[in-house]
Design a protein around this motif. Structure first.
Motif, PDB file in Angstrom:
ATOM      1  N   VAL A   1      43.227  33.015  41.280  1.00  0.00           N
ATOM      2  CA  VAL A   1      43.909  34.100  41.090  1.00  0.00           C
ATOM      3  C   VAL A   1      45.211  34.170  39.747  1.00  0.00           C
ATOM      4  O   VAL A   1      45.851  32.806  40.157  1.00  0.00           O
ATOM      5  CB  VAL A   1      45.363  34.238  41.920  1.00  0.00           C
ATOM      6  CG1 VAL A   1      46.156  35.309  41.958  1.00  0.00           C
ATOM      7  CG2 VAL A   1      43.913  34.525  43.298  1.00  0.00           C
TER       8      VAL A   1
ATOM      9  N   GLN B   1      40.444  37.212  40.434  1.00  0.00           N
ATOM     10  CA  GLN B   1      41.325  37.844  40.814  1.00  0.00           C
ATOM     11  C   GLN B   1      42.819  37.789  39.340  1.00  0.00           C
ATOM     12  O   GLN B   1      43.395  36.823  39.589  1.00  0.00           O
ATOM     13  CB  GLN B   1      42.179  38.319  41.383  1.00  0.00           C
ATOM     14  CG  GLN B   1      41.574  37.862  43.526  1.00  0.00           C
ATOM     15  CD  GLN B   1      40.815  39.318  43.334  1.00  0.00           C
ATOM     16  OE1 GLN B   1      41.194  40.560  42.641  1.00  0.00           O
ATOM     17  NE2 GLN B   1      40.138  39.424  44.291  1.00  0.00           N
TER      18      GLN B   1
ATOM     19  N   THR C   1      36.218  33.718  43.418  1.00  0.00           N
ATOM     20  CA  THR C   1      36.595  34.943  43.105  1.00  0.00           C
ATOM     21  C   THR C   1      37.105  35.143  41.754  1.00  0.00           C
ATOM     22  O   THR C   1      39.256  34.361  42.722  1.00  0.00           O
ATOM     23  CB  THR C   1      36.184  36.122  44.169  1.00  0.00           C
ATOM     24  OG1 THR C   1      35.141  36.159  45.368  1.00  0.00           O
ATOM     25  CG2 THR C   1      36.547  37.236  43.798  1.00  0.00           C
TER      26      THR C   1
ATOM     27  N   ARG D   1      45.317  45.185  36.175  1.00  0.00           N
ATOM     28  CA  ARG D   1      44.670  45.005  36.947  1.00  0.00           C
ATOM     29  C   ARG D   1      43.519  44.707  36.566  1.00  0.00           C
ATOM     30  O   ARG D   1      42.933  45.978  36.144  1.00  0.00           O
ATOM     31  CB  ARG D   1      44.202  44.823  38.041  1.00  0.00           C
ATOM     32  CG  ARG D   1      42.908  44.095  39.046  1.00  0.00           C
ATOM     33  CD  ARG D   1      42.908  44.602  40.494  1.00  0.00           C
ATOM     34  NE  ARG D   1      43.758  44.271  41.176  1.00  0.00           N
ATOM     35  CZ  ARG D   1      44.322  43.588  41.755  1.00  0.00           C
ATOM     36  NH1 ARG D   1      44.311  42.651  41.752  1.00  0.00           N
ATOM     37  NH2 ARG D   1      45.725  43.129  42.911  1.00  0.00           N
TER      38      ARG D   1
ATOM     39  N   GLN E   1      38.418  42.171  38.610  1.00  0.00           N
ATOM     40  CA  GLN E   1      38.332  42.458  40.171  1.00  0.00           C
ATOM     41  C   GLN E   1      37.917  41.808  40.933  1.00  0.00           C
ATOM     42  O   GLN E   1      36.513  42.484  40.738  1.00  0.00           O
ATOM     43  CB  GLN E   1      39.419  43.174  40.587  1.00  0.00           C
ATOM     44  CG  GLN E   1      39.670  43.596  42.129  1.00  0.00           C
ATOM     45  CD  GLN E   1      40.497  44.455  42.667  1.00  0.00           C
ATOM     46  OE1 GLN E   1      40.360  45.396  41.700  1.00  0.00           O
ATOM     47  NE2 GLN E   1      40.888  44.523  43.631  1.00  0.00           N
ATOM     48  N   ASN E   2      37.558  40.347  41.389  1.00  0.00           N
ATOM     49  CA  ASN E   2      36.645  40.081  42.380  1.00  0.00           C
ATOM     50  C   ASN E   2      35.494  40.206  41.733  1.00  0.00           C
ATOM     51  O   ASN E   2      34.088  40.625  42.209  1.00  0.00           O
ATOM     52  CB  ASN E   2      36.292  41.374  43.967  1.00  0.00           C
ATOM     53  CG  ASN E   2      37.553  41.538  44.710  1.00  0.00           C
ATOM     54  OD1 ASN E   2      37.994  40.589  44.632  1.00  0.00           O
ATOM     55  ND2 ASN E   2      37.631  42.707  44.723  1.00  0.00           N
TER      56      ASN E   2
END
Length: 249
Positions: free
Chosen positions: A149, A236, A234, A180, A183-184
């Motif tokens: 993150v 973010q 992943t 954002r 993402q992902n």
């Protein structure tokens, strides 16, 4: 022998001159010692004042430039007794594997008082106490074995409002927005931050589980701290945009 100089007269005269010379030397040594003591005390007082300014400014930056919690308009104040404020250009990069996924040029807000300084850049705040550097606030990144993150902080300071020196209280008015941007996405991720003070950044990124190193990118002024989160993770990533003006209190 009347009226003639005797050996005892000569000895008395020599003793008198020696006494005068001794007193003069003693006074001279005392004055030199007092001068050295005064200089030492002045240096200690000045360094203590500089340390106080650094800590005060770091706290002020932390309140005035809050990229994560703040949204909309935010106001904060920064006070210092000496030194100056300025903005410097820095670069933030995010790589997906070997591919550049995100590149942002941002301002670093710098308080400078000779050997003492505070720098707010990329969401972190670095204190510099005459070469002893530490983070007053760490970079906005956290990681697990599966997820990274990341907050990408883009600070834009209206530089024509920064002129300030000597005793000063400055008001920071900031508009904060969030977007954002990644993402992902899965893969290996690398984050780099351009900085002339890499040591605290290396420690901070390493504490999040990254493999860290330093290196130069073409066109940059300073070295970058490069943190790689290895394996399949992943990401973010949120872009925190801060538009700031600085005014007199």
């Amino acid at each position: 022998m009347n009226g003639e100089e005797t050996p005892s007269d000569t000895m008395n005269s020599t003793r008198a001159r020696s006494h005068v010379v001794g007193v003069a030397l003693l006074i001279g040594i005392t004055m030199v010692s007092l001068g050295a003591l005064t200089a030492a005390v002045g240096t200690i007082v000045d360094s203590n004042a500089a340390v106080s300014d650094v800590d005060r400014v770091a706290t002020g930056f932390d309140d005035a430039i809050d990229p994560i919690e703040g949204t909309g308009t935010h106001t904060g104040r920064v006070t210092f007794t000496d030194g100056e404020l300025r903005a410097e250009s820095r670069m933030i990069r995010v790589f997906h594997g070997n591919e550049l996924a995100l590149r942002r040029e941002t301002d670093a807000l710098v308080y400078d008082r000779g050997e003492y300084a505070v720098t707010a850049v990329a969401g972190a705040i670095v204190r510099d106490h005459a070469g002893s550097r530490s983070l007053a606030r760490g970079p906005p990144v956290s990681a697990s074995e599966e997820v990274v993150v990341l907050g990408v902080v883009d600070l834009d300071v209206a530089e024509d409002t920064l002129e300030s020196s000597g005793l000063s209280t400055r008001t920071f008015r900031s508009d904060v927005t969030h977007e954002r941007v990644i993402q992902n996405w899965d893969g290996e991720w690398t984050v780099s931050v351009e900085t002339p003070t890499p040591e605290p950044w290396l420690t901070a990124f390493e504490a999040t589980g990254a493999s860290v190193r330093t290196g130069y990118f073409d066109g940059d002024t300073h070295v970058s701290v490069i943190a790689t989160y290895e394996g399949e993770r992943t990401l973010q990533a949120v872009l925190h945009r801060i538009d700031t003006e600085v005014t007199d209190e």
